[in-house]
Design a protein around this motif. Structure first.
Motif, PDB file in Angstrom:
ATOM      1  N   ASN A  99       0.848  -1.218   0.000  1.00 42.59           N
ATOM      2  CA  ASN A  99       0.000   0.000   0.000  1.00 42.59           C
ATOM      3  C   ASN A  99       0.872   1.252   0.000  1.00 42.59           C
ATOM      4  O   ASN A  99       0.637   2.200  -0.743  1.00 42.59           O
ATOM      5  N   ASP A 159       2.745   2.324  -3.138  1.00 44.97           N
ATOM      6  CA  ASP A 159       1.933   3.041  -4.132  1.00 44.97           C
ATOM      7  C   ASP A 159       2.069   4.545  -3.976  1.00 44.97           C
ATOM      8  O   ASP A 159       1.708   5.299  -4.876  1.00 44.97           O
ATOM      9  N   HIS A 160       2.521   4.989  -2.795  1.00 47.02           N
ATOM     10  CA  HIS A 160       2.652   6.430  -2.511  1.00 47.02           C
ATOM     11  C   HIS A 160       4.084   6.739  -2.072  1.00 47.02           C
ATOM     12  O   HIS A 160       4.298   7.660  -1.284  1.00 47.02           O
ATOM     13  N   LYS A 180       3.323   0.598 -13.593  1.00 51.56           N
ATOM     14  CA  LYS A 180       3.413  -0.269 -12.413  1.00 51.56           C
ATOM     15  C   LYS A 180       2.493  -1.499 -12.536  1.00 51.56           C
ATOM     16  O   LYS A 180       2.896  -2.621 -12.245  1.00 51.56           O
ATOM     17  N   GLU A 232       3.639  -5.380 -12.539  1.00 53.96           N
ATOM     18  CA  GLU A 232       3.114  -6.366 -11.586  1.00 53.96           C
ATOM     19  C   GLU A 232       2.548  -7.588 -12.317  1.00 53.96           C
ATOM     20  O   GLU A 232       2.741  -8.723 -11.882  1.00 53.96           O
TER      21      GLU A 232
END
Ligand code: SAM
Length: 280
Positions: free
Chosen positions: A137, A140-141, A218, A222
């Motif tokens: 999570n 992602d940032h 991204k 993945e």
């Protein structure tokens, strides 16, 4: 040392406070507590943020929180799911003179990247059952943070930091290293925790890269890594059969007989870009 720091170092030993409370460790919340402040100090010293905001996930009884308050001048926002820990930590909030904010929340749902002011770091002794999900999570940032200093099961830490052509190299290594510089800092033995887990833990530092290591999307990266490592022992030409197999790999300049663990991150990104070109 500032008044706040001496107030915190003057607090009673953590193990005594916990023994007098209802804060026994719950397995369902992944609770393995650290009471040794030398050890929590060693972890706190690894954050690259001295000012700004440090977000701690799962402060529990607050050993690491105490060390973050004494080893840095940052404001600390501690996110904890266990209401018992939130009540227990009242004494630390009082001693921290406005530098510590507690939030009762599920870290899996909390947008930590918008908490406090930059520079921002996350430091945590993570609950093992959700550690990888939390990391993914936050990745992602990644550029919203200056660093993450996180404790994992050693086996997971080795996967995060693994280099190609090793057994631990895989999807987690690629996505972590594509977005951040990772460094395996040190191990912490089971007996350092209360209760002692069965496994050794390791602390990893992540420093987000301003740009990913090689360009590509991204989601496509993945997808490519998921496909490649779904059949770890097979040659790439077999794993990528449905996406063009040997011909496609040759077009990208990758040996079709390679196994996924031998392909560097650059190769996975090249494959992702090639597939993006086919889709768009
Ligand atoms: N930081 C403390 C220490 O080092 O002693 C406690 C670490 S313990 C391994 C993990 C902590 O995460 C516990 O306090 C637990 O209650 C908390 N936790 C578990 N799941 C959580 C979640 N989804 N959101 C926030 N905190 C959580």
């Amino acid at each position: 040392m500032s008044q706040i720091k001496s107030q915190i170092t003057g607090l009673p030993p953590l193990s005594l406070l916990v023994a007098d409370s209802q804060l026994y460790a719950k397995k369902s919340l992944g609770q393995n507590f650290l009471f040794d402040l030398n050890l929590t100090g060693k972890i706190a010293a690894q954050t690259l943020v001295q000012h700004g905001t440090i977000i701690e996930v799962g402060p529990g009884p607050g050993g690491l929180t105490r060390s973050l308050l004494t080893h840095t001048d940052a404001d600390i926002i501690a996110v904890e799911k266990d209401r018992r820990a939130i009540s227990f930590l009242d004494h630390l909030v009082a001693a921290a003179g406005g530098r510590l904010t507690l939030e009762e929340a599920d870290a899996l749902k909390a947008p930590l990247w918008s908490y406090g002011t930059a520079p921002r770091a996350i430091v945590a002794n993570l609950p093992y059952n959700i550690a990888t999900t939390l990391l993914l999570n936050w990745l992602d940032h990644a550029t919203d943070f200056t660093s993450f200093v996180l404790m994992f099961q050693k086996e997971v830490a080795l996967r995060i930091c693994a280099t190609p052509s090793t057994a631990a190299y895989g999807r987690l290594s690629i996505i972590s290293q594509w977005l951040t510089q990772t460094e395996l800092l040190f191990d912490i033995p089971p007996e350092a925790f209360v209760p002692a887990p069965k496994i050794t833990s390791s602390v990893v530092r992540f420093v987000p890269r301003p740009e990913p290591l090689f360009p590509c999307d991204k989601a496509t990266l993945e997808l490519v890594t998921a496909k490649a490592f779904s059949q770890r022992r097979k040659m790439l030409r077999a794993s990528f059969k449905s996406l063009g197999g040997e011909t496609m790999l040759k077009e990208v300049g990758i040996d079709p007989t390679m196994r996924p663990q031998d392909l560097e991150i650059e190769g996975f990104c090249a494959l992702a870009r090639h597939l993006e070109g086919q889709i768009s």
